[in-house]
Design an enzyme around this catalytic site. Structure first.
Site, mmCIF file in Angstrom:
data_model
loop_
_atom_site.group_PDB
_atom_site.id
_atom_site.type_symbol
_atom_site.label_atom_id
_atom_site.label_comp_id
_atom_site.label_asym_id
_atom_site.label_seq_id
_atom_site.Cartn_x
_atom_site.Cartn_y
_atom_site.Cartn_z
ATOM 1 N N PRO A 9 0.794 -1.228 0.000
ATOM 2 C CA PRO A 9 0.000 0.000 0.000
ATOM 3 C C PRO A 9 0.830 1.284 0.000
ATOM 4 O O PRO A 9 1.859 1.372 0.668
ATOM 5 C CB PRO A 9 -0.829 -0.101 1.287
ATOM 6 C CG PRO A 9 -0.148 -1.121 2.122
ATOM 7 C CD PRO A 9 0.521 -2.071 1.178
ATOM 8 N N ASN A 10 0.341 2.225 -0.777
ATOM 9 C CA ASN A 10 0.875 3.594 -0.873
ATOM 10 C C ASN A 10 2.209 3.688 -1.619
ATOM 11 O O ASN A 10 2.719 4.789 -1.835
ATOM 12 C CB ASN A 10 1.000 4.240 0.523
ATOM 13 C CG ASN A 10 -0.338 4.315 1.212
ATOM 14 O OD1 ASN A 10 -1.291 4.843 0.642
ATOM 15 N ND2 ASN A 10 -0.440 3.772 2.412
ATOM 16 N N ARG A 17 4.429 11.158 -2.402
ATOM 17 C CA ARG A 17 4.158 11.052 -0.960
ATOM 18 C C ARG A 17 5.441 11.350 -0.166
ATOM 19 O O ARG A 17 6.523 10.840 -0.503
ATOM 20 C CB ARG A 17 3.598 9.659 -0.633
ATOM 21 C CG ARG A 17 4.608 8.625 -0.223
ATOM 22 C CD ARG A 17 4.025 7.242 -0.026
ATOM 23 N NE ARG A 17 3.846 6.916 1.371
ATOM 24 C CZ ARG A 17 4.127 5.720 1.899
ATOM 25 N NH1 ARG A 17 4.562 4.720 1.140
ATOM 26 N NH2 ARG A 17 3.941 5.496 3.167
ATOM 27 N N TYR A 22 10.760 9.499 1.151
ATOM 28 C CA TYR A 22 10.783 8.495 0.076
ATOM 29 C C TYR A 22 11.384 9.002 -1.238
ATOM 30 O O TYR A 22 11.509 8.231 -2.192
ATOM 31 C CB TYR A 22 9.361 7.969 -0.158
ATOM 32 C CG TYR A 22 8.767 7.317 1.075
ATOM 33 C CD1 TYR A 22 9.294 6.128 1.565
ATOM 34 C CD2 TYR A 22 7.705 7.910 1.772
ATOM 35 C CE1 TYR A 22 8.774 5.529 2.716
ATOM 36 C CE2 TYR A 22 7.174 7.324 2.913
ATOM 37 C CZ TYR A 22 7.712 6.131 3.382
ATOM 38 O OH TYR A 22 7.210 5.545 4.510
ATOM 39 N N ASN A 71 8.224 -5.280 -0.713
ATOM 40 C CA ASN A 71 8.046 -4.135 0.175
ATOM 41 C C ASN A 71 6.565 -4.102 0.488
ATOM 42 O O ASN A 71 5.749 -3.651 -0.318
ATOM 43 C CB ASN A 71 8.483 -2.837 -0.509
ATOM 44 C CG ASN A 71 8.409 -1.654 0.443
ATOM 45 O OD1 ASN A 71 7.826 -1.759 1.535
ATOM 46 N ND2 ASN A 71 8.983 -0.525 0.045
ATOM 47 N N ALA A 74 3.144 -0.582 4.975
ATOM 48 C CA ALA A 74 2.704 -0.649 6.374
ATOM 49 C C ALA A 74 2.245 -2.047 6.779
ATOM 50 O O ALA A 74 2.299 -2.404 7.960
ATOM 51 C CB ALA A 74 1.585 0.366 6.609
ATOM 52 N N HIS A 77 4.259 -4.295 9.150
ATOM 53 C CA HIS A 77 4.293 -4.160 10.604
ATOM 54 C C HIS A 77 3.152 -4.880 11.316
ATOM 55 O O HIS A 77 3.164 -4.987 12.524
ATOM 56 C CB HIS A 77 4.293 -2.664 10.970
ATOM 57 C CG HIS A 77 5.292 -1.876 10.169
ATOM 58 N ND1 HIS A 77 6.637 -2.164 10.183
ATOM 59 C CD2 HIS A 77 5.139 -0.833 9.297
ATOM 60 C CE1 HIS A 77 7.268 -1.328 9.359
ATOM 61 N NE2 HIS A 77 6.379 -0.515 8.812
ATOM 62 N N GLU A 95 12.791 -8.920 2.268
ATOM 63 C CA GLU A 95 11.991 -7.762 2.683
ATOM 64 C C GLU A 95 12.780 -6.493 2.384
ATOM 65 O O GLU A 95 13.949 -6.397 2.778
ATOM 66 C CB GLU A 95 11.711 -7.871 4.192
ATOM 67 C CG GLU A 95 11.012 -6.662 4.783
ATOM 68 C CD GLU A 95 10.871 -6.748 6.303
ATOM 69 O OE1 GLU A 95 10.894 -7.857 6.880
ATOM 70 O OE2 GLU A 95 10.739 -5.665 6.925
ATOM 71 N N HIS A 97 12.759 -2.047 2.230
ATOM 72 C CA HIS A 97 12.138 -0.757 2.545
ATOM 73 C C HIS A 97 13.001 0.344 1.963
ATOM 74 O O HIS A 97 14.234 0.251 1.976
ATOM 75 C CB HIS A 97 12.001 -0.556 4.057
ATOM 76 C CG HIS A 97 11.143 -1.600 4.679
ATOM 77 N ND1 HIS A 97 9.776 -1.599 4.562
ATOM 78 C CD2 HIS A 97 11.469 -2.714 5.371
ATOM 79 C CE1 HIS A 97 9.293 -2.673 5.171
ATOM 80 N NE2 HIS A 97 10.302 -3.365 5.673
ATOM 81 N N ILE A 98 12.329 1.374 1.492
ATOM 82 C CA ILE A 98 13.036 2.536 0.960
ATOM 83 C C ILE A 98 13.693 3.298 2.114
ATOM 84 O O ILE A 98 14.860 3.663 2.057
ATOM 85 C CB ILE A 98 12.039 3.447 0.200
ATOM 86 C CG1 ILE A 98 11.413 2.673 -0.977
ATOM 87 C CG2 ILE A 98 12.717 4.733 -0.265
ATOM 88 C CD1 ILE A 98 10.182 3.334 -1.568
ATOM 89 N N SER A 99 12.916 3.506 3.164
ATOM 90 C CA SER A 99 13.408 4.273 4.311
ATOM 91 C C SER A 99 14.071 3.342 5.326
ATOM 92 O O SER A 99 13.903 2.115 5.273
ATOM 93 C CB SER A 99 12.247 5.022 4.973
ATOM 94 O OG SER A 99 11.304 4.098 5.501
ATOM 95 N N ARG A 104 12.996 4.956 12.516
ATOM 96 C CA ARG A 104 11.773 5.766 12.504
ATOM 97 C C ARG A 104 10.909 5.456 13.745
ATOM 98 O O ARG A 104 11.448 5.106 14.788
ATOM 99 C CB ARG A 104 11.029 5.521 11.183
ATOM 100 C CG ARG A 104 11.849 5.980 9.963
ATOM 101 C CD ARG A 104 11.108 5.758 8.659
ATOM 102 N NE ARG A 104 9.887 6.554 8.594
ATOM 103 C CZ ARG A 104 8.933 6.379 7.665
ATOM 104 N NH1 ARG A 104 9.087 5.428 6.737
ATOM 105 N NH2 ARG A 104 7.851 7.129 7.668
ATOM 106 N N ARG A 108 7.355 0.977 13.458
ATOM 107 C CA ARG A 108 7.946 0.549 12.178
ATOM 108 C C ARG A 108 9.142 -0.393 12.392
ATOM 109 O O ARG A 108 9.666 -0.968 11.452
ATOM 110 C CB ARG A 108 8.391 1.755 11.350
ATOM 111 C CG ARG A 108 7.245 2.579 10.836
ATOM 112 C CD ARG A 108 7.707 3.657 9.889
ATOM 113 N NE ARG A 108 6.778 4.762 9.879
ATOM 114 C CZ ARG A 108 5.668 4.829 9.132
ATOM 115 N NH1 ARG A 108 5.363 3.852 8.314
ATOM 116 N NH2 ARG A 108 4.867 5.878 9.218
HETATM 117 C C1 DQA Z 1 8.095 1.531 3.802
HETATM 118 C C2 DQA Z 1 8.169 1.770 5.308
HETATM 119 C C3 DQA Z 1 6.820 1.483 5.953
HETATM 120 O O1 DQA Z 1 6.895 1.700 7.344
HETATM 121 C C4 DQA Z 1 5.779 2.411 5.367
HETATM 122 O O2 DQA Z 1 4.511 2.106 5.916
HETATM 123 C C5 DQA Z 1 5.743 2.386 3.892
HETATM 124 C C6 DQA Z 1 7.000 2.354 3.156
HETATM 125 C C7 DQA Z 1 9.433 1.892 3.107
HETATM 126 O O3 DQA Z 1 9.610 1.467 1.973
HETATM 127 O O4 DQA Z 1 10.244 2.624 3.663
HETATM 128 O O5 DQA Z 1 4.686 2.478 3.280
HETATM 129 O O6 DQA Z 1 7.870 0.161 3.570
#
Ligand code: DQA
Length: 145
Positions: A9-10, A17, A22, A71, A74, A77, A95, A97-99, A104, A108
């Site tokens: 998602p997102n 965003r 990101y 990825n 959210a 988590h 797994e 993650h960009i961040s 954080r 997370r």
């Molecule tokens: C994310 C980190 C997650 O905590 C967040 O909800 C995202 C992006 C990342 O790629 O850093 O949607 O997965």
């Protein structure tokens, strides 16, 4: 070799965003370029904002591809179901993650999918995906989770 890249998602809004976290580049444009860098690899790219659709995709590709880069956004988590799906299939998953999720908010730092994965790559911006693809191709999975 076949590699599936699954985004939750997102992640379709990366580039728009929260650019301070990101970045400004869209994930779609980054992944299009990434694919061209590995002409010998057949990629399956998938993004959904829906948990069940992500699980369906893991089940669809998970007995066929050589690796899954996921990825889960959210869902990482709190989705036991996505973790179970990754455990159920034969393809090794990484797994990503960009961040830097560990730096954080405390919620997370929890991953419900990491035990189903061969490693976690986080905090390298979009380059996290390239690193995960390289790990699958070389079979050198990240040591630390
Ligand atoms: C994310 C980190 C997650 O905590 C967040 O909800 C995202 C992006 C990342 O790629 O850093 O949607 O997965």
């Amino acid at each position: 070799m076949k590699i599936s890249i699954i985004n939750g998602p997102n992640l379709n809004l990366v580039g728009v965003r929260e650019p301070a976290i990101y970045g400004n580049r869209s994930l779609a444009s980054y992944l299009d370029e990434l694919v061209t860098r590995y002409p010998g690899v057949e990629f399956e790219l998938f993004q959904s904002n829906h948990e069940g659709a992500i699980i369906d995709e893991i089940q669809r590709v998970g007995f066929d591809v050589d690796g899954i880069v996921i990825n889960a956004g959210a869902y990482t988590h709190y989705s036991i179901a996505i973790g179970d799906a990754l455990k159920a299939v034969t393809a090794p998953a990484i797994e990503v993650h960009i961040s830097d999720v560990m730096a954080r908010e405390p919620y997370r730092r929890v991953s419900m999918i990491k035990e189903s994965c061969r490693g976690v790559i986080a905090g390298y911006g979009l380059d996290s995906y390239r690193r995960a693809v390289d790990a699958i191709i070389t079979g050198c999975f990240p040591a630390e989770k």
